[in-house]
Design an enzyme around this catalytic site. Structure first.
Site, PDB file in Angstrom:
ATOM      1  N   GLU A 207       0.596   5.105   0.665  1.00  0.00           N
ATOM      2  CA  GLU A 207      -0.360   5.976  -0.368  1.00  0.00           C
ATOM      3  C   GLU A 207      -0.029   5.691  -1.954  1.00  0.00           C
ATOM      4  O   GLU A 207       0.858   5.003  -2.344  1.00  0.00           O
ATOM      5  CB  GLU A 207      -0.002   7.297   0.102  1.00  0.00           C
TER       6      GLU A 207
ATOM      7  N   ASP B  80      -9.998   9.904   2.945  1.00  0.00           N
ATOM      8  CA  ASP B  80      -8.444   9.966   2.619  1.00  0.00           C
ATOM      9  C   ASP B  80      -8.296   9.674   0.843  1.00  0.00           C
ATOM     10  O   ASP B  80      -9.004  10.357   0.198  1.00  0.00           O
ATOM     11  CB  ASP B  80      -7.659   8.773   3.143  1.00  0.00           C
TER      12      ASP B  80
END
Length: 321
Positions: free
Chosen positions: A31, A228
């Site tokens: 991420e 996301d």
């Protein structure tokens, strides 16, 4: 104006987009990527692996050497570069400053929540050098997530009402911000006061179709994923990773789908723009919690990928202490 996403998870659109894997050893859940323009490195985090990562990139998409890792004591949700060198890191128990790669961390702000149920998740800096980090409420049965901002005066709660804070991005002029709640399949837009950073004028930017109750990967029920992480391009379009949807959406400033790009693996987590011309789009991805059947079909899940795009993105903002 918001539009619903109706495309199925197995859609294959825009085959002209060619992805290149720039890592070979997958992370559990990578991420928070950003491109460091002075170092020519891509940085990111591996949340369950409790480590930061970086990789030297030559030219546009050519990895140089191997990935360097920096172990963390707790899960890192997001990171950003610091003006003058170093990184700011949001760990489960607080926000830290690291002045040198692999060196000690200095606590800047303790986590203002119950760390047994919540952790920092998606975040980045705004153009004024303030660090923003949202939280994820891990029981996922209430919208208790918050968005926090760290500046010279301390840590401030700025926005709430989400379960999983994600997709933070600002328009090129800084006067609009975008923030998603992954669990609600919703991206919201706000007006921004440039001096204070305060949000106002909340509105729905884009609503994705909710996940069917009985849906699982490989089922026939259509599902296009949930929002996301995100990035902004120079034309003010919002690129949103659709987790379990195997795609990226490029949304116009009014929330309409302009482009849909199929990703190499089912769970993209966050895009960012980089390379010398900011026309390389990087994405991080996840393999955490995926079925053995899915990982057999997609062994590169958890790797980092890149492709070239026509419209450059916005560069990373640095934290200014």
């Amino acid at each position: 104006m918001a539009k619903h996403s109706l495309t199925g998870h197995n859609a294959r659109m825009n085959p002209e987009h060619v992805w290149t894997a720039i890592t070979t050893a997958p992370d559990g859940l990578s991420e928070s990527p950003f491109w460091h323009p002075q170092e020519h490195r891509l940085y990111w985090v591996d949340i369950p692996g409790r480590r930061l990562a970086r990789l030297l990139i030559q030219g546009q998409m050519q990895a140089q050497g191997t990935v360097e890792y920096w172990p963390m004591a707790e899960e890192p949700g997001c990171i950003a570069p610091v003006q003058g060198g170093g990184l700011i890191v949001a760990l489960r128990d607080g926000i830290y400053l690291g002045t040198a790669w692999g060196g000690p961390l200095q606590l800047l702000a303790a986590a203002p929540y119950d760390t047994t149920k919540m952790r920092f998740n998606d975040g980045k800096c705004d153009a004024h050098g303030r660090f923003w980090a949202g939280t994820l409420y891990e029981p996922k049965d209430q919208a208790l997530g918050q968005l926090y901002m760290l500046d010279a005066q301390g840590l401030h709660a700025m926005q709430g009402g989400v379960t999983t804070a994600n997709g933070l991005a600002w328009a090129p002029d800084g006067r609009a911000a975008y923030w998603s709640d992954t669990a609600a399949h919703r991206v919201r837009a706000f007006d921004v006061d440039l001096a204070s950073g305060q949000f106002s004028g909340e509105r729905l930017f884009h609503q994705m179709t909710p996940k069917p109750a009985a849906w699982a990967w490989g089922s026939d029920a259509p599902y296009a994923g949930r929002p996301d992480g995100a990035a902004m391009d120079a034309e003010g379009c919002y690129w949103s990773a659709q987790y379990e949807g195997q795609r990226l959406l490029r949304l116009s400033p009014t929330g309409q789908i302009m482009t849909e790009v199929t990703t190499p693996v089912p769970c993209p987590t966050m895009p960012c723009f980089g390379g010398p011309d900011l026309q390389t789009l990087f994405i991080t991805t996840s393999r955490q919690g995926r079925s053995p059947q899915e990982l057999t079909q997609y062994p590169q899940a958890g790797c980092v990928f890149a492709m070239r795009v026509a419209v450059p993105g916005l560069g990373v903002n640095f934290y200014q202490a």
